[in-house]
Design an enzyme around this catalytic site. Structure first.
Site, mmCIF file in Angstrom:
data_model
loop_
_atom_site.group_PDB
_atom_site.id
_atom_site.type_symbol
_atom_site.label_atom_id
_atom_site.label_comp_id
_atom_site.label_asym_id
_atom_site.label_seq_id
_atom_site.Cartn_x
_atom_site.Cartn_y
_atom_site.Cartn_z
ATOM 1 N N ASP A 167 0.857 -1.195 0.000
ATOM 2 C CA ASP A 167 0.000 0.000 0.000
ATOM 3 C C ASP A 167 0.891 1.242 0.000
ATOM 4 O OD1 ASP A 167 -2.486 1.505 0.193
ATOM 5 O OD2 ASP A 167 -1.945 1.931 2.259
ATOM 6 N N SER A 168 0.293 2.368 -0.354
ATOM 7 C CA SER A 168 1.030 3.634 -0.307
ATOM 8 C C SER A 168 1.441 3.972 1.130
ATOM 9 C CB SER A 168 0.152 4.755 -0.865
ATOM 10 O OG SER A 168 -1.031 4.850 -0.100
ATOM 11 N N TYR A 206 -0.858 8.564 -2.491
ATOM 12 C CA TYR A 206 -0.790 8.387 -3.941
ATOM 13 C C TYR A 206 -2.000 9.014 -4.643
ATOM 14 C CZ TYR A 206 2.891 4.700 -3.953
ATOM 15 O OH TYR A 206 4.048 3.978 -3.867
ATOM 16 N N GLY A 207 -3.074 9.241 -3.866
ATOM 17 C CA GLY A 207 -4.388 9.570 -4.439
ATOM 18 C C GLY A 207 -4.414 10.751 -5.378
ATOM 19 N N CYS A 218 -4.293 -1.426 -2.226
ATOM 20 C CA CYS A 218 -4.453 0.009 -2.422
ATOM 21 C C CYS A 218 -5.307 0.199 -3.665
ATOM 22 C CB CYS A 218 -3.068 0.633 -2.621
ATOM 23 S SG CYS A 218 -3.087 2.385 -3.026
ATOM 24 N N ASN A 219 -6.430 0.888 -3.510
ATOM 25 C CA ASN A 219 -7.314 1.100 -4.653
ATOM 26 C C ASN A 219 -6.658 1.965 -5.718
ATOM 27 O OD1 ASN A 219 -10.341 0.169 -3.961
ATOM 28 N ND2 ASN A 219 -9.226 0.712 -2.120
ATOM 29 N N THR A 220 -5.925 2.979 -5.270
ATOM 30 C CA THR A 220 -5.314 3.906 -6.220
ATOM 31 C C THR A 220 -4.311 3.153 -7.097
ATOM 32 O OG1 THR A 220 -5.561 5.580 -4.512
ATOM 33 C CG2 THR A 220 -4.193 6.160 -6.390
ATOM 34 N N GLU A 276 -3.598 9.282 7.672
ATOM 35 C CA GLU A 276 -2.128 9.194 7.753
ATOM 36 C C GLU A 276 -1.586 10.055 8.910
ATOM 37 O OE1 GLU A 276 0.468 7.600 5.533
ATOM 38 O OE2 GLU A 276 -1.261 6.329 5.121
ATOM 39 N N CYS A 322 -11.266 2.760 -0.699
ATOM 40 C CA CYS A 322 -9.908 3.147 -0.313
ATOM 41 C C CYS A 322 -9.596 2.399 0.974
ATOM 42 C CB CYS A 322 -9.834 4.656 -0.095
ATOM 43 S SG CYS A 322 -8.241 5.178 0.576
ATOM 44 N N THR A 323 -8.433 1.773 1.009
ATOM 45 C CA THR A 323 -8.148 0.897 2.155
ATOM 46 C C THR A 323 -7.887 1.677 3.444
ATOM 47 O OG1 THR A 323 -5.841 0.747 1.424
ATOM 48 C CG2 THR A 323 -7.331 -1.001 0.739
ATOM 49 N N HIS A 324 -7.759 2.986 3.341
ATOM 50 C CA HIS A 324 -7.615 3.795 4.557
ATOM 51 C C HIS A 324 -8.963 4.028 5.267
ATOM 52 C CE1 HIS A 324 -3.675 4.806 2.961
ATOM 53 N NE2 HIS A 324 -3.401 5.548 4.019
HETATM 54 N N1 DGL Z 1 -5.003 3.090 0.588
HETATM 55 C C1 DGL Z 1 -4.944 3.791 -0.652
HETATM 56 C C2 DGL Z 1 -6.173 3.460 -1.499
HETATM 57 O O1 DGL Z 1 -6.817 2.452 -1.221
HETATM 58 C C3 DGL Z 1 -4.720 5.229 -0.314
HETATM 59 C C4 DGL Z 1 -4.357 6.023 -1.438
HETATM 60 C C5 DGL Z 1 -3.451 7.178 -1.194
HETATM 61 O O2 DGL Z 1 -2.281 6.955 -0.839
HETATM 62 O O3 DGL Z 1 -3.912 8.285 -1.464
HETATM 63 O O4 DGL Z 1 -6.489 4.117 -2.461
#
Ligand code: DGL
Length: 278
Positions: free
Chosen positions: A12-13, A44-45, A75-77, A162, A196-198
């Site tokens: 993940d990011s 990363y978004g 990570c979805n992104t 974060e 988004c996994t966050h």
């Molecule tokens: N957990 C990432 C996701 O699922 C977060 C993306 C990010 O870093 O902005 O998209």
């Protein structure tokens, strides 16, 4: 079973992928895992396609070097912007025997159990929303007219998580604003994908502002259930994975900060090592 350390790589990011890893550890307790968070370059978004692809490919390369036969982009992104390219163009050159999987498809395949009227809301990062991955994959999976999708980008949610600001008036402000905007765009929405996994870390706040009767799809459980199914269907891959119950954590940022925050996410004390992606 192999005697060599050949773990499942989880990328993940930053910290968000820990919400996925947590479920993997529940469902696949004897397996070995490496978690890699690119905290130094998160979020990363809001980054471009090229940059997310480049960073994600670096992470996959690193996890392959560390002997992971299977890598999950938690990570979805990264799944939205890099997975297809990596699967189609890079993997055949890197090592066609290995696999890289994402988190969007499992959510898409599971949403039918959450919605009754087909009106689905998607909350995600700017990158995930602009990629249109969810509407495209939902159409591919179910056909043109089964789901009516409405997306809302939530650029402030990942920074809130974060920075450990989940339990603050600031979090309430941004969460309520984005949910109100999503539901105003389609008041009939009866299921929302937390894309988004966050976002599961913001669940107590999200639940305050989502009306009763609207179901929330959190990815951890559905992604984990799909991974178990995948390993059942692919015994040759399952054979390659080592199973000594060892989990190693790596971050591209400061180790102490990562350990403190990651411990909050995963609910137990962890130790990590720093690595550099390039
Ligand atoms: N957990 C990432 C996701 O699922 C977060 C993306 C990010 O870093 O902005 O998209």
């Amino acid at each position: 079973m192999t005697s060599k350390f050949q773990p499942i790589g989880v990328f993940d990011s930053g910290y968000g992928g820990l919400t996925i890893l947590k479920e993997f550890l529940n469902d696949l307790p004897g397996y070995d895992f490496i978690y890699l968070g690119d905290n130094a370059r998160a979020p990363y978004g809001s980054r471009s396609f090229e940059v997310v692809y480049e960073y994600t490919l670096q992470a996959v390369n690193k996890l392959f070097e560390m002997d992971c036969p299977l890598v999950i982009l938690a990570c979805n992104t990264a799944s939205a912007k890099a997975l297809r390219n990596i699967q189609q163009n890079d993997l055949p050159k890197m090592d066609p025997e290995r696999r890289v999987l994402g988190v969007i498809r499992p959510a898409v395949e599971s949403i039918g159990k959450y919605t009754r009227n087909g009106h689905v809301g998607i909350l995600g990062t700017v990158g995930t929303v602009l990629s249109d991955s969810y509407p495209i994959e939902l159409k591919k999976w179910a056909g043109e007219s089964v789901f009516q999708t409405t997306q809302e980008a939530c650029p402030m949610w990942v920074p809130l998580v974060e920075n450990n600001e989940m339990d603050t008036p600031g979090a309430e402000y941004f969460v309520s604003k984005n949910i109100a905007s999503l539901l105003a765009a389609d008041p009939e929405i009866d299921a929302i994908i937390l894309g988004c996994t966050h976002y599961p870390l913001l669940l107590p706040v999200i639940e305050k502002f989502v009306p009763e009767g609207v179901q929330l799809l959190e990815q951890g459980k559905v992604v984990s259930a799909k991974l178990v199914e995948y390993l059942n269907r692919h015994p040759a891959m399952d054979e390659k994975l080592s199973k000594s119950g060892l989990v190693k954590y790596y971050t591209t940022e400061n180790v102490e900060v990562f350990e403190k925050n990651a411990t909050n996410f995963i609910g137990k004390i962890i130790r990590s090592e720093k690595l550099i992606l390039k």
